[in-house]
Design an enzyme around this catalytic site. Structure first.
Site, PDB file in Angstrom:
ATOM      1  N   ARG A 164       0.827  -1.210   0.000  1.00  0.00           N
ATOM      2  CA  ARG A 164       0.000   0.000   0.000  1.00  0.00           C
ATOM      3  C   ARG A 164       0.865   1.266   0.000  1.00  0.00           C
ATOM      4  NH1 ARG A 164      -2.211  -3.732  -1.155  1.00  0.00           N
ATOM      5  NH2 ARG A 164      -4.100  -4.663  -0.319  1.00  0.00           N
ATOM      6  N   SER A 238     -11.835  -0.598   2.851  1.00  0.00           N
ATOM      7  CA  SER A 238     -11.003  -0.961   4.002  1.00  0.00           C
ATOM      8  C   SER A 238     -10.409   0.297   4.627  1.00  0.00           C
ATOM      9  CB  SER A 238      -9.878  -1.906   3.568  1.00  0.00           C
ATOM     10  OG  SER A 238     -10.404  -3.094   3.038  1.00  0.00           O
ATOM     11  N   GLU A 334      -5.536   3.210   6.507  1.00  0.00           N
ATOM     12  CA  GLU A 334      -5.244   3.192   5.075  1.00  0.00           C
ATOM     13  C   GLU A 334      -5.837   4.424   4.401  1.00  0.00           C
ATOM     14  OE1 GLU A 334      -6.107   0.224   1.273  1.00  0.00           O
ATOM     15  OE2 GLU A 334      -5.937  -0.610   3.284  1.00  0.00           O
TER      16      GLU A 334
END
Length: 338
Positions: A164, A238, A334
Site C-alpha cells: 500500500r 477498508s 489506510e
C-alpha cells in the site's frame, strides 16, 4: 474550458459522503487542462489536493485550498506477442478498466475487480486484493510535474512499490499528478485463485477450470457480500491496513491468540488480518452515533447518514486503541485523513 469554482461542496466527491467545502475546485479532463491550471496564480497561493474517485479520503474539516479532480478518460491497448499493454486515463473508474480487460480477455487485473476509485490513484496506493497487487501488472505511468509543467514517465523501478505504498506517497508526495497508467497484461491467462475465498466461491459455482471472467465474477460476488455500496451507505472500503509484523512479534501474538488469522509475506514477515483483529475486539457491526463498522466486515467504517469526519476519525481511534491493548499490534489507517 478549464473552470475554477469557489466554495464547492465536496460531498459528491468523497465516498464517505462527508459534507465539507473546498475554497476552490477544478476538474481536469485532459493533460492540457493541468498546464492551463498551473498557469493560474491560485495554484501558487493555495494548498493543493488531488482527488480521483474520493474513495480513500476522510475529510474532518473544510478544505481551505484548491481541490483538483482528475477526470481524464480513455482506454487503449497494444498487443506485443503474448503480452498486451493497456493504457487508461487517470480518471477512468478502476472497475471499468478491469471490466474492459476481462471483456477483451486481457489477464492479470481480474482479482482486483470492484475495488473503488480511479486508475490514477491505483499506483499511488499500490492497491491490492485477493492475492494480487497493482505492482504485479504495472508497466509505467505518465505524471504531470507541478513545479515544471512537464510530463514524466515513471517505470516500475521508479515507483518503489511496497505494501500500500509507492514513491508517490513518500518522496514525491505532492510533486506529481498522474495522468495515465499503462499496464502489462497477458493474452494467455494463468489465473490466481490462491485466496481460499475465491476457491470456495468457484466450487459453489461448479467451476473447476476458471477463466478470468469466472475469477472476476467470483471476486465481485465476494466483495458485494462483504462490503457496502458507497452509493447506498458512505464508506471508503477498508479503513485500515493489514498489519505486517516481524516473526518474533508474531510469536508473541500467536502464543496468546493461537487462532489469529495470518499470512506469510515474501520478505519473511507475517501479515495479520486487520478485520479479524477488529472483530475479536467486538467491533463488527457496532454502531456509535452516526458511524460504526459494517455488519459484514469489521474492516470497513461507515457513515450511517449524518456522520462528521471527526466522528468517524474518533471511532477509528477507539478501534486502534482496542486492538493495541488486546493484541499488542498497532493498526494503521489506510484512508487519508484531511
Amino acid at each position: 474550458m478549464l473552470q475554477i469554482q469557489q466554495n464547492i461542496s465536496l460531498k459528491p466527491f468523497n465516498t464517505f459522503g462527508i459534507d465539507v467545502k473546498a475554497a476552490y475546485f477544478a476538474e481536469i479532463f485532459k493533460e492540457e487542462d493541468l498546464k492551463s491550471l498551473f498557469q493560474n496564480d491560485i495554484t501558487k497561493t493555495q494548498k493543493l489536493l488531488v482527488i480521483g474517485g474520493g474513495s480513500n479520503i476522510l475529510f474532518i474539516q473544510d478544505y481551505n485550498g484548491l481541490v483538483i479532480k482528475i477526470s481524464i478518460s480513455g482506454i487503449k491497448s497494444l498487443a506485443e506477442g503474448n503480452t498486451v499493454k493497456v493504457t487508461a486515463g487517470a480518471g477512468v473508474i478502476w472497475n471499468d478498466f478491469v471490466n474492459y480487460c476481462v471483456e477483451h480477455n486481457f489477464a492479470g487485473a481480474e482479482n482486483l475487480s470492484l475495488i473503488p476509485g480511479t486508475v490514477g490513484a491505483s499506483p499511488v496506493q499500490n492497491i491490492g486484493a485477493y492475492g494480487v497487487e497493482l505492482k504485479d501488472i504495472f508497466h509505467s505511468c505518465n505524471a504531470f510535474e507541478i513545479e515544471t509543467g512537464n510530463i514524466k514517465t515513471f517505470n516500475y523501478e521508479d515507483c518503489q512499490f511496497g505494501y500500500r505504498e509507492s514513491i508517490f506517497k513518500g518522496e514525491l508526495k505532492g510533486r506529481y499528478i498522474i495522468t495515465s497508467v499503462t499496464f502489462s497484461l497477458k493474452t494467455e491467462a494463468d489465473v490466481n485463485t490462491s485466496y481460499g475465498a475465491i476457491e470456495t466461491e468457484l466450487q459453489k459455482r461448479g467451476i473447476e477450470k476458471p477463466n478470468i471472467a469466472d475469477v472476476s465474477a467470483a471476486v465481485s460476488h465476494i466483495r458485494v457480500s462483504k462490503l457496502p455500496d458507497p452509493t447506498t451507505i458512505g464508506n471508503a472500503g477498508s479503513f485500515f491496513k493489514n498489519p505486517v509484523i516481524e516473526k518474533y512479534e508474531f510469536a508473541d501474538v500467536v502464543s496468546n491468540h493461537p487462532d489469529v488469522v495470518h499470512y506469510p509475506t515474501a520478505d519473511g514477515k507475517v501479515k495479520l488480518a486487520a478485520g479479524w483483529l477488529i472483530e475479536q475486539c467486538g467491533f463488527k457491526g457496532k454502531v456509535v452515533g452516526n458511524t460504526g463498522t459494517w455488519k459484514n466486515q469489521a474492516l470497513v467504517l461507515v457513515n450511517h447518514g449524518n456522520a462528521s469526519g471527526t466522528e468517524v476519525f474518533n471511532f477509528s481511534a477507539q478501534i486502534i486503541d482496542s486492538v493495541k491493548s488486546t493484541f499488542g499490534v498497532t493498526l494503521e489507517r489506510e484512508v487519508n485523513i484531511l
